[in-house]
Structure formats: C-alpha cells, structure tokens
Design a protein around this motif. Structure first.
Motif, PDB file in Angstrom:
ATOM      1  N   UNK A  20      41.048 -11.409  18.393  1.00  0.00           N
ATOM      2  CA  UNK A  20      41.689 -10.598  19.417  1.00  0.00           C
ATOM      3  C   UNK A  20      43.091 -11.090  19.742  1.00  0.00           C
ATOM      4  N   UNK A  21      43.830 -10.261  20.448  1.00  0.00           N
ATOM      5  CA  UNK A  21      45.193 -10.626  20.826  1.00  0.00           C
ATOM      6  C   UNK A  21      45.198 -11.438  22.120  1.00  0.00           C
ATOM      7  N   UNK A  22      46.127 -12.371  22.159  1.00  0.00           N
ATOM      8  CA  UNK A  22      46.384 -13.128  23.370  1.00  0.00           C
ATOM      9  C   UNK A  22      47.697 -12.621  23.965  1.00  0.00           C
ATOM     10  N   UNK A  23      47.992 -13.042  25.184  1.00  0.00           N
ATOM     11  CA  UNK A  23      49.151 -12.510  25.892  1.00  0.00           C
ATOM     12  C   UNK A  23      50.417 -12.546  25.038  1.00  0.00           C
ATOM     13  N   UNK A  24      50.616 -13.649  24.319  1.00  0.00           N
ATOM     14  CA  UNK A  24      51.830 -13.816  23.527  1.00  0.00           C
ATOM     15  C   UNK A  24      51.929 -12.818  22.368  1.00  0.00           C
ATOM     16  N   UNK A  25      50.822 -12.230  21.979  1.00  0.00           N
ATOM     17  CA  UNK A  25      50.801 -11.336  20.818  1.00  0.00           C
ATOM     18  C   UNK A  25      51.250  -9.910  21.130  1.00  0.00           C
ATOM     19  N   UNK A  26      51.389  -9.575  22.401  1.00  0.00           N
ATOM     20  CA  UNK A  26      51.759  -8.214  22.791  1.00  0.00           C
ATOM     21  C   UNK A  26      53.276  -8.066  22.865  1.00  0.00           C
ATOM     22  N   UNK A  27      53.774  -6.921  22.409  1.00  0.00           N
ATOM     23  CA  UNK A  27      55.196  -6.596  22.527  1.00  0.00           C
ATOM     24  C   UNK A  27      55.311  -5.140  22.971  1.00  0.00           C
ATOM     25  N   UNK A  28      56.173  -4.893  23.934  1.00  0.00           N
ATOM     26  CA  UNK A  28      56.369  -3.531  24.430  1.00  0.00           C
ATOM     27  C   UNK A  28      56.782  -2.623  23.275  1.00  0.00           C
ATOM     28  N   UNK A  29      56.125  -1.492  23.173  1.00  0.00           N
ATOM     29  CA  UNK A  29      56.392  -0.536  22.113  1.00  0.00           C
ATOM     30  C   UNK A  29      55.402  -0.603  20.967  1.00  0.00           C
ATOM     31  N   UNK A  30      54.633  -1.688  20.874  1.00  0.00           N
ATOM     32  CA  UNK A  30      53.615  -1.783  19.822  1.00  0.00           C
ATOM     33  C   UNK A  30      52.530  -0.743  20.052  1.00  0.00           C
ATOM     34  N   UNK A  31      52.063  -0.134  18.976  1.00  0.00           N
ATOM     35  CA  UNK A  31      50.946   0.821  19.030  1.00  0.00           C
ATOM     36  C   UNK A  31      49.829   0.281  18.148  1.00  0.00           C
ATOM     37  N   UNK A  32      48.624   0.206  18.700  1.00  0.00           N
ATOM     38  CA  UNK A  32      47.451  -0.253  17.964  1.00  0.00           C
ATOM     39  C   UNK A  32      46.502   0.929  17.778  1.00  0.00           C
ATOM     40  N   UNK A  33      46.271   1.302  16.534  1.00  0.00           N
ATOM     41  CA  UNK A  33      45.280   2.339  16.242  1.00  0.00           C
ATOM     42  C   UNK A  33      43.946   1.625  16.078  1.00  0.00           C
ATOM     43  N   UNK A  34      43.044   1.849  17.004  1.00  0.00           N
ATOM     44  CA  UNK A  34      41.804   1.084  17.052  1.00  0.00           C
ATOM     45  C   UNK A  34      40.869   1.483  15.916  1.00  0.00           C
ATOM     46  N   UNK A  35      40.191   0.503  15.317  1.00  0.00           N
ATOM     47  CA  UNK A  35      39.353   0.810  14.161  1.00  0.00           C
ATOM     48  C   UNK A  35      38.143   1.662  14.529  1.00  0.00           C
ATOM     49  N   UNK A 119      40.924   6.430  18.998  1.00  0.00           N
ATOM     50  CA  UNK A 119      41.736   5.942  20.116  1.00  0.00           C
ATOM     51  C   UNK A 119      42.850   5.029  19.630  1.00  0.00           C
ATOM     52  N   UNK A 120      43.947   5.052  20.377  1.00  0.00           N
ATOM     53  CA  UNK A 120      45.068   4.150  20.124  1.00  0.00           C
ATOM     54  C   UNK A 120      45.661   3.723  21.458  1.00  0.00           C
ATOM     55  N   UNK A 121      46.304   2.554  21.452  1.00  0.00           N
ATOM     56  CA  UNK A 121      46.944   2.032  22.666  1.00  0.00           C
ATOM     57  C   UNK A 121      48.378   1.669  22.374  1.00  0.00           C
ATOM     58  N   UNK A 122      49.255   1.981  23.323  1.00  0.00           N
ATOM     59  CA  UNK A 122      50.666   1.613  23.237  1.00  0.00           C
ATOM     60  C   UNK A 122      50.999   0.659  24.371  1.00  0.00           C
ATOM     61  N   UNK A 123      51.653  -0.450  24.056  1.00  0.00           N
ATOM     62  CA  UNK A 123      52.020  -1.432  25.074  1.00  0.00           C
ATOM     63  C   UNK A 123      53.221  -0.900  25.853  1.00  0.00           C
ATOM     64  N   UNK A 124      53.030  -0.728  27.156  1.00  0.00           N
ATOM     65  CA  UNK A 124      54.086  -0.206  28.018  1.00  0.00           C
ATOM     66  C   UNK A 124      54.858  -1.313  28.727  1.00  0.00           C
ATOM     67  N   UNK A 125      54.163  -2.387  29.102  1.00  0.00           N
ATOM     68  CA  UNK A 125      54.801  -3.470  29.858  1.00  0.00           C
ATOM     69  C   UNK A 125      53.942  -4.715  29.767  1.00  0.00           C
TER      70      UNK A 125
END
Length: 198
Positions: A20-35, A119-125
């Motif tokens: 899984x991702x930890x806080x440091x792995x997230x960047x605003x604008x990244x989109x994760x298409x969930x498996x 489902x997919x998620x986009x990092x907003x902040x």
C-alpha cells in the motif's frame, strides 16, 4: 519430482508484496485506477438493504419498482458508496489510521443488479497532520463507473495515512500481520520456523 521439490533451499527468499501507499507516496494529480471490477448482484443489494434496515421499497419490492421510472429495483446507494470506497482501499487507505470524512457525495446515475462497477481515485490535496507527526492527510476524489463508462458515483474522502518511517513495513510483517506470524527472515534459508512454515 517437480522442480520445486529439487530446488536448493538457498534460493528461497522472503519477498515483499504490495504494502500500500504511505503518505510520502501520494502526489497531487496522481490517478489510481483500482484493480478489479465488481459485478453487483441481487444478493448484495437485498442483504445490504436488510442489514441497514433501509425500508425504501425501491430496493426490495420488484412489483413496486416496476411501476417507477426505472422499471426495476435500484441498488442501494449506500452499498454503491461502500463498494467503491472498498475498491479504493488497496491504493489509497491500506495504511490509513482513520478516515476523517466523506464529502461532496454525488450519485450521478442509477446502479442496477448485474452492473459491473470500476473505481479510480485522484489525489486532490495532501498535508502534514498538525497534531500527529506519524501521519499526513490525503484528500482524494473517488469516481465509480459502470460497464458502459457511465459515471455513477463521485465523492471526496480524507484519510490520515501513515508515514513510511512510522510504519516500518517489511516482507515478514506486511500491513495487517502481527509480528512473528508465518515465514520470517530466519526461515528463508530453508530452516522450518517455529510454526512449521517452510
């Protein structure tokens, strides 16, 4: 004998899987298409509706629902939320310590029995926590689509996600595993562990 039976034990290694991702792995604008997609069944809808005591007949009364504009039962909207959030956990909140809130929840289109959701998620902040040094706050927009690429749900959610240094993940103790369970580093040389793992 198979190749596995004759392989020297020195080749045995304990490898890390997805942690899984930890806080440091997230960047605003990244989109994760969930498996994986997930087909919603009648059983999902009826059980969830009963468990949550939702008495709207649109979810459990076919005769009633057939007379509405939809012509059939609708899948319980809170089930759609729960399913989409669950699908996102592997990428967004596998290492969360808490979810702080769900905002801007919108049902854009109905979901019916037999629909398959993606489902997919986009990092907003993202930001450091003001009160807890071991976590950061990550806000994502979660979007769910059906098999026809119709947007059926969107929402924002903000979990508190562990920082990597505080989680100290390892191949022997991935997220959710208590210390000492299963194969350990000491077992990788082929020596049986105390629990019998080989």
């Amino acid at each position: 004998m198979s190749d596995r039976d004759t392989a020297p034990s020195a080749e045995r290694r304990l490898r890390a899987g997805w942690q899984g991702r930890y806080y440091e792995d997230f960047a605003v604008g990244d989109v994760y298409k969930h498996p994986y997609g997930r087909t919603v069944t009648e059983t999902d809808d009826v059980w969830f509706t009963n468990v949550t005591m939702n008495v709207n007949p649109m979810h459990f009364n076919e005769a009633y629902a057939a007379e509405t504009e939809f012509g059939q039962r609708l899948v319980n909207g809170t089930f759609v939320i729960a399913l989409a959030v669950g699908m996102s956990v592997i990428d967004v909140s596998m290492n969360a310590t808490a979810n702080l809130g769900y905002d801007e929840v919108r049902h854009h289109a109905p979901v019916f029995h037999g629909d398959t959701l993606f489902a997919e998620s986009e990092v907003l902040a993202k930001r450091e926590s003001d009160s807890r040094e071991h976590v950061g706050l990550v806000t994502t927009e979660l979007r769910a689509y059906n098999q026809d690429d119709t947007l059926v749900l969107s929402l924002e959610r903000t979990p508190m996600v562990l920082k990597r240094a505080h989680a100290q993940p390892s191949p022997a103790q991935p997220p959710g595993w208590p210390e000492g369970i299963g194969t350990q580093e000491r077992d990788a040389d082929g020596t049986p562990s105390e629990t019998g793992a080989r």
